[in-house]
Scaffold this motif. Structure first.
Motif, mmCIF file in Angstrom:
data_model
loop_
_atom_site.group_PDB
_atom_site.id
_atom_site.type_symbol
_atom_site.label_atom_id
_atom_site.label_comp_id
_atom_site.label_asym_id
_atom_site.label_seq_id
_atom_site.Cartn_x
_atom_site.Cartn_y
_atom_site.Cartn_z
ATOM 1 N N ARG A 4 1.015 -1.180 0.032
ATOM 2 C CA ARG A 4 0.122 -0.200 0.067
ATOM 3 C C ARG A 4 0.737 1.135 0.085
ATOM 4 N N ALA A 5 1.728 1.233 0.786
ATOM 5 C CA ALA A 5 2.739 2.480 0.659
ATOM 6 C C ALA A 5 3.500 2.539 -0.565
ATOM 7 N N SER A 6 3.794 1.557 -0.913
ATOM 8 C CA SER A 6 4.700 1.578 -2.475
ATOM 9 C C SER A 6 3.546 2.224 -3.409
ATOM 10 N N ASN A 7 2.204 1.547 -3.306
ATOM 11 C CA ASN A 7 1.333 1.967 -4.222
ATOM 12 C C ASN A 7 1.016 3.631 -3.831
ATOM 13 N N ALA A 8 1.036 4.033 -2.740
ATOM 14 C CA ALA A 8 0.695 5.606 -2.546
ATOM 15 C C ALA A 8 1.956 6.282 -3.262
ATOM 16 N N ARG A 9 3.140 5.999 -2.906
ATOM 17 C CA ARG A 9 4.429 6.669 -3.495
ATOM 18 C C ARG A 9 4.248 6.766 -5.063
ATOM 19 N N LEU A 10 4.132 5.666 -5.671
ATOM 20 C CA LEU A 10 3.857 5.663 -7.223
ATOM 21 C C LEU A 10 2.561 6.531 -7.668
ATOM 22 N N ARG A 11 1.440 6.318 -7.062
ATOM 23 C CA ARG A 11 0.377 7.365 -7.396
ATOM 24 C C ARG A 11 0.804 8.984 -7.173
ATOM 25 N N HIS A 12 1.560 9.334 -6.247
ATOM 26 C CA HIS A 12 2.119 10.534 -5.712
ATOM 27 C C HIS A 12 3.036 11.086 -7.080
ATOM 28 N N LEU A 13 3.744 10.108 -7.541
ATOM 29 C CA LEU A 13 4.572 10.271 -8.526
ATOM 30 C C LEU A 13 3.762 10.662 -10.005
ATOM 31 N N GLU A 14 3.011 9.761 -10.042
ATOM 32 C CA GLU A 14 2.196 9.888 -11.268
ATOM 33 C C GLU A 14 1.383 11.133 -11.240
ATOM 34 N N GLY A 15 0.886 11.687 -10.125
ATOM 35 C CA GLY A 15 0.025 12.843 -10.037
ATOM 36 C C GLY A 15 0.865 13.764 -10.090
ATOM 37 N N THR A 16 2.155 14.229 -9.393
ATOM 38 C CA THR A 16 2.720 15.252 -9.188
ATOM 39 C C THR A 16 4.161 15.185 -10.160
ATOM 40 N N GLY A 17 4.822 14.274 -10.308
ATOM 41 C CA GLY A 17 5.948 14.030 -11.072
ATOM 42 C C GLY A 17 7.240 14.233 -9.880
ATOM 43 N N VAL A 18 6.889 13.826 -8.725
ATOM 44 C CA VAL A 18 7.766 14.195 -7.561
ATOM 45 C C VAL A 18 7.716 12.814 -6.983
#
Length: 123
Positions: A104-118
């Motif tokens: 879940r934590a990894s998924n949240a990091r990837l969603r953040h990367l996808e949404g913000t580019g960070v």
């Protein structure tokens, strides 16, 4: 039937019998009804598919093969039904829950990367 065609029929039945012995049930080609696909099997073995209806030995072998396939299907269904009743030990459950949290934590990091580019590195 003359002697030559009888010999050929017996030879075809022997080919199919041997193929059934060495082929795992999971590798048998199936038709849309879940039975053995007779035509492709015969073509693979070099047996004219038109002889399926006239060679009683071939018919009997296919009936036996279909029965084995049906029994296997019932066994698989029984095993899958029994596996629903398995219980996890508390250690297994804790491991699975910890693994779930990591995912879940990894998924949240990837969603953040996808949404913000960070990219947020793993801790």
């Amino acid at each position: 039937m003359n002697r030559n065609s009888q010999a050929k029929g017996a030879e075809n039945a022997a080919k199919l019998r041997e193929w059934i012995k060495v082929t795992p049930l999971g590798k048998v080609p199936l038709n849309s009804l879940g039975k053995s696909a007779k035509r492709p099997i015969c073509i693979c073995l070099g047996i004219p598919p038109s002889t399926i209806g006239t060679n009683q030995a071939l018919n009997e072998l296919f009936v036996e093969l279909d029965e084995k396939l049906r029994n296997r299907k019932e066994e698989v269904a029984e095993v899958s039904e029994n596996s629903k009743n398995l219980e996890l030990s508390s250690a297994d459950l804790a491991y699975v829950l910890a693994e779930l949290e990591l995912l879940r934590a990894s998924n949240a990091r990837l969603r953040h990367l996808e949404g913000t580019g960070v990219f947020i590195p793993e801790k």
